[in-house]
Scaffold this motif. Structure first.
Motif, PDB file in Angstrom:
ATOM      1  N   PHE A  65       0.845  -1.189   0.000  1.00 55.62           N
ATOM      2  CA  PHE A  65       0.000   0.000   0.000  1.00 55.62           C
ATOM      3  C   PHE A  65       0.881   1.241   0.000  1.00 55.62           C
ATOM      4  O   PHE A  65       1.792   1.383   0.818  1.00 55.62           O
ATOM      5  CB  PHE A  65      -0.907  -0.022   1.224  1.00 55.62           C
ATOM      6  CG  PHE A  65      -1.940   1.062   1.242  1.00 55.62           C
ATOM      7  CD1 PHE A  65      -2.850   1.201   0.209  1.00 55.62           C
ATOM      8  CD2 PHE A  65      -2.012   1.943   2.312  1.00 55.62           C
ATOM      9  CE1 PHE A  65      -3.814   2.191   0.227  1.00 55.62           C
ATOM     10  CE2 PHE A  65      -2.973   2.933   2.346  1.00 55.62           C
ATOM     11  CZ  PHE A  65      -3.876   3.066   1.304  1.00 55.62           C
ATOM     12  N   ALA A  66       0.618   2.137  -0.940  1.00 57.27           N
ATOM     13  CA  ALA A  66       1.492   3.294  -1.165  1.00 57.27           C
ATOM     14  C   ALA A  66       1.163   4.418  -0.193  1.00 57.27           C
ATOM     15  O   ALA A  66       0.379   5.325  -0.498  1.00 57.27           O
ATOM     16  CB  ALA A  66       1.362   3.776  -2.604  1.00 57.27           C
TER      17      ALA A  66
ATOM     18  N   LEU B 146     -11.430  -3.790   8.066  1.00 52.78           N
ATOM     19  CA  LEU B 146     -10.656  -2.966   7.134  1.00 52.78           C
ATOM     20  C   LEU B 146     -10.435  -1.566   7.692  1.00 52.78           C
ATOM     21  O   LEU B 146      -9.339  -0.997   7.577  1.00 52.78           O
ATOM     22  CB  LEU B 146     -11.364  -2.901   5.776  1.00 52.78           C
ATOM     23  CG  LEU B 146     -10.968  -3.981   4.759  1.00 52.78           C
ATOM     24  CD1 LEU B 146     -11.218  -5.384   5.295  1.00 52.78           C
ATOM     25  CD2 LEU B 146     -11.726  -3.782   3.443  1.00 52.78           C
ATOM     26  N   SER B 147     -11.477  -1.008   8.304  1.00 48.92           N
ATOM     27  CA  SER B 147     -11.347   0.300   8.947  1.00 48.92           C
ATOM     28  C   SER B 147     -10.292   0.253  10.042  1.00 48.92           C
ATOM     29  O   SER B 147      -9.454   1.157  10.169  1.00 48.92           O
ATOM     30  CB  SER B 147     -12.697   0.729   9.531  1.00 48.92           C
ATOM     31  OG  SER B 147     -12.551   1.824  10.408  1.00 48.92           O
ATOM     32  N   PHE B 148     -10.316  -0.804  10.828  1.00 45.41           N
ATOM     33  CA  PHE B 148      -9.357  -0.968  11.921  1.00 45.41           C
ATOM     34  C   PHE B 148      -7.931  -0.993  11.392  1.00 45.41           C
ATOM     35  O   PHE B 148      -7.041  -0.319  11.932  1.00 45.41           O
ATOM     36  CB  PHE B 148      -9.679  -2.259  12.675  1.00 45.41           C
ATOM     37  CG  PHE B 148      -8.732  -2.571  13.796  1.00 45.41           C
ATOM     38  CD1 PHE B 148      -8.888  -1.980  15.036  1.00 45.41           C
ATOM     39  CD2 PHE B 148      -7.685  -3.460  13.615  1.00 45.41           C
ATOM     40  CE1 PHE B 148      -8.011  -2.267  16.082  1.00 45.41           C
ATOM     41  CE2 PHE B 148      -6.807  -3.755  14.640  1.00 45.41           C
ATOM     42  CZ  PHE B 148      -6.968  -3.159  15.878  1.00 45.41           C
ATOM     43  N   LEU B 149      -7.684  -1.761  10.331  1.00 42.49           N
ATOM     44  CA  LEU B 149      -6.328  -1.874   9.788  1.00 42.49           C
ATOM     45  C   LEU B 149      -5.833  -0.538   9.249  1.00 42.49           C
ATOM     46  O   LEU B 149      -4.671  -0.165   9.450  1.00 42.49           O
ATOM     47  CB  LEU B 149      -6.294  -2.934   8.689  1.00 42.49           C
ATOM     48  CG  LEU B 149      -6.541  -4.384   9.131  1.00 42.49           C
ATOM     49  CD1 LEU B 149      -6.606  -5.306   7.917  1.00 42.49           C
ATOM     50  CD2 LEU B 149      -5.464  -4.859  10.105  1.00 42.49           C
ATOM     51  N   MET B 150      -6.713   0.209   8.581  1.00 47.99           N
ATOM     52  CA  MET B 150      -6.284   1.498   8.030  1.00 47.99           C
ATOM     53  C   MET B 150      -6.079   2.535   9.122  1.00 47.99           C
ATOM     54  O   MET B 150      -5.125   3.321   9.075  1.00 47.99           O
ATOM     55  CB  MET B 150      -7.282   1.968   6.970  1.00 47.99           C
ATOM     56  CG  MET B 150      -7.141   1.214   5.656  1.00 47.99           C
ATOM     57  SD  MET B 150      -8.210   1.824   4.325  1.00 47.99           S
ATOM     58  CE  MET B 150      -9.680   0.821   4.607  1.00 47.99           C
TER      59      MET B 150
ATOM     60  N   SER C 183       4.033  -4.582   7.600  1.00 39.56           N
ATOM     61  CA  SER C 183       2.976  -5.592   7.628  1.00 39.56           C
ATOM     62  C   SER C 183       1.634  -4.992   7.238  1.00 39.56           C
ATOM     63  O   SER C 183       0.899  -5.553   6.412  1.00 39.56           O
ATOM     64  CB  SER C 183       2.875  -6.217   9.023  1.00 39.56           C
ATOM     65  OG  SER C 183       4.071  -6.877   9.384  1.00 39.56           O
ATOM     66  N   LEU C 184       1.291  -3.851   7.826  1.00 38.84           N
ATOM     67  CA  LEU C 184       0.009  -3.217   7.528  1.00 38.84           C
ATOM     68  C   LEU C 184      -0.069  -2.787   6.071  1.00 38.84           C
ATOM     69  O   LEU C 184      -1.109  -2.933   5.419  1.00 38.84           O
ATOM     70  CB  LEU C 184      -0.211  -2.026   8.465  1.00 38.84           C
ATOM     71  CG  LEU C 184      -0.532  -2.403   9.911  1.00 38.84           C
ATOM     72  CD1 LEU C 184      -0.290  -1.225  10.847  1.00 38.84           C
ATOM     73  CD2 LEU C 184      -1.975  -2.894  10.032  1.00 38.84           C
TER      74      LEU C 184
END
Length: 351
Positions: free
Chosen positions: A65-66, A206-210, A263-264
């Motif tokens: 992810f950029a 997904l919200s949590f990871l971002m 990792s994220l």
């Protein structure tokens, strides 16, 4: 061929160390090799796995992810020069509070080792068994959480204890009253659906990871500033060696955090390259969902949140200025190097 399926034991495995990580009598995770180089915890299988999954993602035409910490702009309060000014004037409470709340926020991260997360295999159309996102509940998030909050039952501190040790090295134990961090430092999401085409539990994941990645970016900026303060030659003059050691502890935390960020970025990169099953029985591009949410999160983190947080922090400093015999002079010098514009600064000073 690279191994792409790992067991929890492999992802939790440690590299050998010549001596444990002990400072001021406190045992912390990681250790040192024979040459004195710091060895992060749980790095043996995890680092190899992240490298293998990253290579596989690129082979499929994807990419990490950029995003990186450079996207975070906006005012900080106190900024680096303001914090130095306060310490030179004998006002140590803000820096003490910062170190304390950082440690407590890190400690909260241990919940990653204890939470049950939904299985992405149920929503990702592709086979995730050989991807990092297929291992979130098989050791990856557990390792991340233990990095943050340590293993209290074994007497091994994580990043929480490392921050408290660094704080006590420069201030001494119990130099100021204890302080609690805000209840949440993520963007408020309650009651809002940003990805309504996905089942709510998966939107939450997904919200949590971002949000977690954004927190890591904010932390990186704060950690670098903390090191700069600790390494300022005229600060903590009676504890210079201790301050240098505290800065080294922060560097070890930053080294640990690099694998969290990588990792994220990998998890989100994999998700962007997949198709996600929707509530209506169809699929949607992971990139479409991820990028839409991330755009709004970046706006909050770079425009809305920094200015509001800076204004609130500036208001909280007023009592410290009022109690200091040279408060008016210090306030003027402090505001002269503020990141806030004059109008915002005037508003922040009066609430």
């Amino acid at each position: 061929m690279a191994e792409l399926a790992y067991t929890e034991a492999e992802l939790m495995s440690d590299l050998p160390v010549a001596r444990p990580h002990v400072v001021a009598g406190r045992r912390m995770h990681g250790g040192f090799d024979a040459d004195g180089r710091y060895i992060p915890p749980r790095a043996a299988g995890r680092e190899r796995a992240i490298a293998d999954w990253t290579h596989a993602l690129r082979q499929r035409g994807g990419e990490l992810f950029a995003a990186d910490a450079s996207l975070l702009t906006g005012p900080r309060m106190p900024n680096l020069e303001q914090q130095r000014l306060l310490l030179r004037e004998g006002i140590g409470v803000p820096f003490w509070n910062n170190l304390t709340t950082t440690g407590k926020i890190e400690g909260r991260g241990r919940i990653l080792a204890e939470m049950q997360f939904p299985d992405l295999a149920q929503i990702v159309a592709e086979d995730v068994s050989t991807m990092a996102i297929g291992h979130l509940g098989k050791g990856l998030l557990k390792a991340h959480g233990i990095d943050e909050g340590g293993e209290p039952a074994r007497g091994i501190g994580g990043h929480d204890v490392m921050w408290f040790v660094a704080r006590d090295l420069v201030f001494g134990a119990d130099a100021y009253p204890d302080v609690e961090p805000p209840e949440s430092i993520s963007r408020p999401e309650a009651g809002r659906r940003w990805m309504p085409e996905l089942p709510a539990p998966y939107e939450g994941l997904l919200s949590f990871l971002m949000n977690l990645l954004m927190i890591e970016f904010r932390a990186e900026i704060g950690f670098a500033s903390t090191q700069a303060i600790l390494r300022t030659p005229d600060l903590f003059a009676d504890r210079r060696e201790a301050a240098e050691e505290a800065a080294e502890i922060v560097e070890r935390i930053r080294e640990d955090e690099r694998i969290h960020v990588t990792s994220l970025r990998l998890y989100l990169g994999e998700l962007r390259a997949c198709r996600l099953r929707t509530v209506d029985g169809g699929t949607v591009s992971g990139a479409e969902v991820i990028d839409r949410f991330w755009s709004g999160l970046v706006n909050w983190a770079t425009v809305e949140q920094p200015r509001l947080a800076a204004e609130q922090q500036r208001l909280a400093l007023e009592p410290l200025f009022d109690r200091h015999p040279e408060g008016a002079r210090i306030r003027a010098a402090f505001d002269a190097c503020s990141d806030l514009g004059p109008a915002r600064l005037a508003q922040a000073a009066v609430g």
